[in-house]
Every structure is written in structure tokens, then in C-alpha cells.
Design a protein around this motif. Structure first.
Motif, PDB file in Angstrom:
ATOM      1  N   ALA A  34       0.943  -1.229   0.182  1.00 49.02           N
ATOM      2  CA  ALA A  34      -0.026   0.246  -0.095  1.00 49.02           C
ATOM      3  C   ALA A  34       1.074   1.626   0.277  1.00 49.02           C
ATOM      4  O   ALA A  34       2.305   0.977   0.629  1.00 49.02           O
ATOM      5  CB  ALA A  34      -1.376   0.123   1.403  1.00 49.02           C
ATOM      6  N   THR A  35       0.103   2.483  -0.439  1.00 50.91           N
ATOM      7  CA  THR A  35       1.111   3.349  -0.708  1.00 50.91           C
ATOM      8  C   THR A  35       1.508   4.816   1.400  1.00 50.91           C
ATOM      9  O   THR A  35      -0.080   4.769   1.647  1.00 50.91           O
ATOM     10  CB  THR A  35       0.678   4.537  -1.497  1.00 50.91           C
ATOM     11  OG1 THR A  35       0.664   3.509  -2.321  1.00 50.91           O
ATOM     12  CG2 THR A  35       0.974   5.628  -1.355  1.00 50.91           C
ATOM     13  N   ALA A  36       2.571   4.697   1.213  1.00 50.83           N
ATOM     14  CA  ALA A  36       2.819   4.696   2.834  1.00 50.83           C
ATOM     15  C   ALA A  36       3.130   6.752   2.366  1.00 50.83           C
ATOM     16  O   ALA A  36       4.625   6.898   2.286  1.00 50.83           O
ATOM     17  CB  ALA A  36       3.556   4.597   3.159  1.00 50.83           C
ATOM     18  N   PRO A  37       2.495   7.313   2.916  1.00 51.47           N
ATOM     19  CA  PRO A  37       2.876   8.858   2.987  1.00 51.47           C
ATOM     20  C   PRO A  37       4.213   8.871   3.947  1.00 51.47           C
ATOM     21  O   PRO A  37       4.095   8.347   5.179  1.00 51.47           O
ATOM     22  CB  PRO A  37       1.499   9.604   3.127  1.00 51.47           C
ATOM     23  CG  PRO A  37       0.688   8.944   4.720  1.00 51.47           C
ATOM     24  CD  PRO A  37       0.964   7.202   3.677  1.00 51.47           C
ATOM     25  N   ARG A  38       4.886  10.490   3.605  1.00 57.27           N
ATOM     26  CA  ARG A  38       6.044  10.611   4.669  1.00 57.27           C
ATOM     27  C   ARG A  38       5.445  11.175   5.478  1.00 57.27           C
ATOM     28  O   ARG A  38       4.325  12.151   5.428  1.00 57.27           O
ATOM     29  CB  ARG A  38       6.323  11.281   4.065  1.00 57.27           C
ATOM     30  CG  ARG A  38       8.227  11.380   4.321  1.00 57.27           C
ATOM     31  CD  ARG A  38       9.359  12.461   3.184  1.00 57.27           C
ATOM     32  NE  ARG A  38       9.222  12.784   4.290  1.00 57.27           N
ATOM     33  CZ  ARG A  38      10.809  14.569   3.935  1.00 57.27           C
ATOM     34  NH1 ARG A  38      10.616  14.717   2.307  1.00 57.27           N
ATOM     35  NH2 ARG A  38      11.689  15.054   4.691  1.00 57.27           N
ATOM     36  N   MET A  39       5.686  11.053   6.901  1.00 51.15           N
ATOM     37  CA  MET A  39       5.647  11.774   8.313  1.00 51.15           C
ATOM     38  C   MET A  39       6.723  12.601   8.346  1.00 51.15           C
ATOM     39  O   MET A  39       7.721  12.858   7.963  1.00 51.15           O
ATOM     40  CB  MET A  39       5.271  11.225   9.529  1.00 51.15           C
ATOM     41  CG  MET A  39       4.590   9.381   8.753  1.00 51.15           C
ATOM     42  SD  MET A  39       4.681   8.839  10.872  1.00 51.15           S
ATOM     43  CE  MET A  39       4.965   8.899  12.080  1.00 51.15           C
ATOM     44  N   ILE A  40       6.142  14.347   8.640  1.00 51.38           N
ATOM     45  CA  ILE A  40       7.009  15.072   9.526  1.00 51.38           C
ATOM     46  C   ILE A  40       7.980  14.740  10.256  1.00 51.38           C
ATOM     47  O   ILE A  40       6.858  14.589  11.758  1.00 51.38           O
ATOM     48  CB  ILE A  40       6.184  16.610   9.184  1.00 51.38           C
ATOM     49  CG1 ILE A  40       6.018  16.312   7.955  1.00 51.38           C
ATOM     50  CG2 ILE A  40       7.512  17.381  10.130  1.00 51.38           C
ATOM     51  CD1 ILE A  40       7.277  16.764   7.048  1.00 51.38           C
ATOM     52  N   THR A  41       8.359  14.414  11.050  1.00 50.46           N
ATOM     53  CA  THR A  41       9.192  14.175  12.572  1.00 50.46           C
ATOM     54  C   THR A  41      10.141  15.337  12.950  1.00 50.46           C
ATOM     55  O   THR A  41      11.004  16.331  11.707  1.00 50.46           O
ATOM     56  CB  THR A  41       9.474  12.920  12.833  1.00 50.46           C
ATOM     57  OG1 THR A  41      10.564  12.537  11.712  1.00 50.46           O
ATOM     58  CG2 THR A  41       9.046  11.738  12.144  1.00 50.46           C
ATOM     59  N   ALA A  42      10.842  14.973  14.154  1.00 57.84           N
ATOM     60  CA  ALA A  42      11.837  16.412  14.667  1.00 57.84           C
ATOM     61  C   ALA A  42      13.315  16.004  14.338  1.00 57.84           C
ATOM     62  O   ALA A  42      13.668  14.074  14.513  1.00 57.84           O
ATOM     63  CB  ALA A  42      11.290  15.938  16.383  1.00 57.84           C
ATOM     64  N   PRO A  43      14.215  16.013  14.698  1.00 60.58           N
ATOM     65  CA  PRO A  43      15.312  16.221  13.204  1.00 60.58           C
ATOM     66  C   PRO A  43      16.112  15.079  14.979  1.00 60.58           C
ATOM     67  O   PRO A  43      15.526  15.312  15.665  1.00 60.58           O
ATOM     68  CB  PRO A  43      15.792  17.394  13.548  1.00 60.58           C
ATOM     69  CG  PRO A  43      15.320  18.295  14.166  1.00 60.58           C
ATOM     70  CD  PRO A  43      14.301  18.291  14.278  1.00 60.58           C
ATOM     71  N   MET A  44      16.703  14.206  15.061  1.00 61.94           N
ATOM     72  CA  MET A  44      17.114  13.315  15.898  1.00 61.94           C
ATOM     73  C   MET A  44      18.872  14.786  16.422  1.00 61.94           C
ATOM     74  O   MET A  44      20.031  13.872  16.379  1.00 61.94           O
ATOM     75  CB  MET A  44      17.884  12.028  15.376  1.00 61.94           C
ATOM     76  CG  MET A  44      16.823  11.228  14.677  1.00 61.94           C
ATOM     77  SD  MET A  44      16.575   9.698  14.446  1.00 61.94           S
ATOM     78  CE  MET A  44      18.133   8.933  14.551  1.00 61.94           C
ATOM     79  N   LEU A  45      18.414  15.369  17.159  1.00 64.89           N
ATOM     80  CA  LEU A  45      19.392  15.989  17.267  1.00 64.89           C
ATOM     81  C   LEU A  45      19.938  16.060  19.230  1.00 64.89           C
ATOM     82  O   LEU A  45      21.407  15.686  19.024  1.00 64.89           O
ATOM     83  CB  LEU A  45      18.890  17.192  17.922  1.00 64.89           C
ATOM     84  CG  LEU A  45      19.149  18.295  16.578  1.00 64.89           C
ATOM     85  CD1 LEU A  45      18.357  20.252  16.873  1.00 64.89           C
ATOM     86  CD2 LEU A  45      19.463  18.554  15.880  1.00 64.89           C
ATOM     87  N   GLY A  46      19.879  15.298  18.995  1.00 61.09           N
ATOM     88  CA  GLY A  46      19.827  14.211  21.262  1.00 61.09           C
ATOM     89  C   GLY A  46      21.226  13.936  20.487  1.00 61.09           C
ATOM     90  O   GLY A  46      21.742  12.787  20.937  1.00 61.09           O
ATOM     91  N   LEU A  47      21.418  12.690  19.291  1.00 57.08           N
ATOM     92  CA  LEU A  47      22.491  11.809  19.046  1.00 57.08           C
ATOM     93  C   LEU A  47      23.908  13.061  19.084  1.00 57.08           C
ATOM     94  O   LEU A  47      25.219  11.870  18.465  1.00 57.08           O
ATOM     95  CB  LEU A  47      21.931  10.573  17.674  1.00 57.08           C
ATOM     96  CG  LEU A  47      20.876  10.487  18.422  1.00 57.08           C
ATOM     97  CD1 LEU A  47      20.568   9.451  16.139  1.00 57.08           C
ATOM     98  CD2 LEU A  47      20.665   9.394  19.309  1.00 57.08           C
ATOM     99  N   ALA A  48      23.714  14.142  19.142  1.00 58.10           N
ATOM    100  CA  ALA A  48      24.959  14.810  18.922  1.00 58.10           C
ATOM    101  C   ALA A  48      26.307  15.158  19.760  1.00 58.10           C
ATOM    102  O   ALA A  48      25.290  14.366  20.450  1.00 58.10           O
ATOM    103  CB  ALA A  48      24.528  16.412  18.263  1.00 58.10           C
ATOM    104  N   ASP A  49      27.019  15.360  19.453  1.00 56.05           N
ATOM    105  CA  ASP A  49      28.056  15.551  20.843  1.00 56.05           C
ATOM    106  C   ASP A  49      27.508  16.276  21.714  1.00 56.05           C
ATOM    107  O   ASP A  49      27.046  17.083  21.725  1.00 56.05           O
ATOM    108  CB  ASP A  49      29.367  15.796  20.120  1.00 56.05           C
ATOM    109  CG  ASP A  49      29.864  16.475  19.256  1.00 56.05           C
ATOM    110  OD1 ASP A  49      29.927  17.705  20.207  1.00 56.05           O
ATOM    111  OD2 ASP A  49      29.206  17.163  18.215  1.00 56.05           O
ATOM    112  N   ARG A  50      28.403  15.872  23.336  1.00 51.27           N
ATOM    113  CA  ARG A  50      28.339  17.169  23.800  1.00 51.27           C
ATOM    114  C   ARG A  50      28.320  18.492  24.009  1.00 51.27           C
ATOM    115  O   ARG A  50      27.405  19.379  23.627  1.00 51.27           O
ATOM    116  CB  ARG A  50      28.584  16.313  24.961  1.00 51.27           C
ATOM    117  CG  ARG A  50      28.243  14.869  25.938  1.00 51.27           C
ATOM    118  CD  ARG A  50      28.611  14.622  27.263  1.00 51.27           C
ATOM    119  NE  ARG A  50      28.834  14.084  27.721  1.00 51.27           N
ATOM    120  CZ  ARG A  50      28.166  13.385  28.740  1.00 51.27           C
ATOM    121  NH1 ARG A  50      28.644  14.389  29.439  1.00 51.27           N
ATOM    122  NH2 ARG A  50      27.416  11.920  28.553  1.00 51.27           N
ATOM    123  N   GLY A  51      29.523  19.389  22.858  1.00 50.26           N
ATOM    124  CA  GLY A  51      29.623  19.987  22.625  1.00 50.26           C
ATOM    125  C   GLY A  51      28.680  21.232  21.682  1.00 50.26           C
ATOM    126  O   GLY A  51      28.622  22.003  21.911  1.00 50.26           O
TER     127      GLY A  51
END
Length: 97
Positions: A34-51
């Protein structure tokens, strides 16, 4: 590569990895087709380094709660003499005025 999330009505969310900016608006569901539409999600900024995360947090905080300073940064404090500038040792033999 970026991870894009699509939602199939029958099978739920699915993630597709594609180069940035190349994700279509819909994809076929790998399970049911079936056709699946794209969802708008938050960027995964929590995976960035601590600095980088600390910089983002300071930038966000300075927008609404700017730091209050009492002197110009780098200016000598009252009652203290400014330290003499360190001379470059390569120029010690040059004539002085």
C-alpha cells in the motif's frame, strides 16, 4: 544519508534511508504494498556530541534570557593594571623607537 519516516495505514511506521533531499512524498509499503505517506518528524539532535548540544542549549537560552555583563569582555578590571603585551621573540633584535 538521512532517515525518513513513512506511515502505512495497515502496518504502521517504517523508516527509509535516502540521501538528503531525495525522499519522495510516498513509498510503497514493503509488507503489503500500500502507499505510505511521509511523516514530518523532529530531527534527531540528541545524537549529536555534547559540545554541539551545549552550544545549541546556550544559543536557545540567550534568545530569551541574555547574559547580563557589567564590563566589556576583555577590558581590564578597575584597580588592576593591564598586563604588558608579550613581545614576539623573533622581533627582539629589531630597532625600537
Amino acid at each position: 544519508m538521512a532517515t525518513y519516516t513513512y506511515r502505512c495505514d495497515a502496518d504502521g511506521p517504517l523508516d527509509v534511508r535516502r540521501p538528503i533531499g531525495t525522499a519522495p512524498a510516498t513509498v510503497p509499503c514493503p509488507t503489503c504494498g500500500a502507499t505510505a505517506p511521509r511523516m514530518i518528524t523532529a530531527p534527531m539532535l540528541g545524537l549529536a556530541d555534547r559540545g554541539r548540544m551545549a552550544l545549541i542549549d546556550r544559543t536557545e537560552a540567550s534568545r530569551t534570557e541574555p547574559a547580563v555583563v557589567s564590563t566589556i569582555p576583555g577590558a581590564p578590571r578597575p584597580g588592576r593594571a593591564a598586563p604588558a603585551p608579550r613581545l614576539d621573540p623573533r622581533t627582539r633584535h629589531l630597532p625600537r623607537p
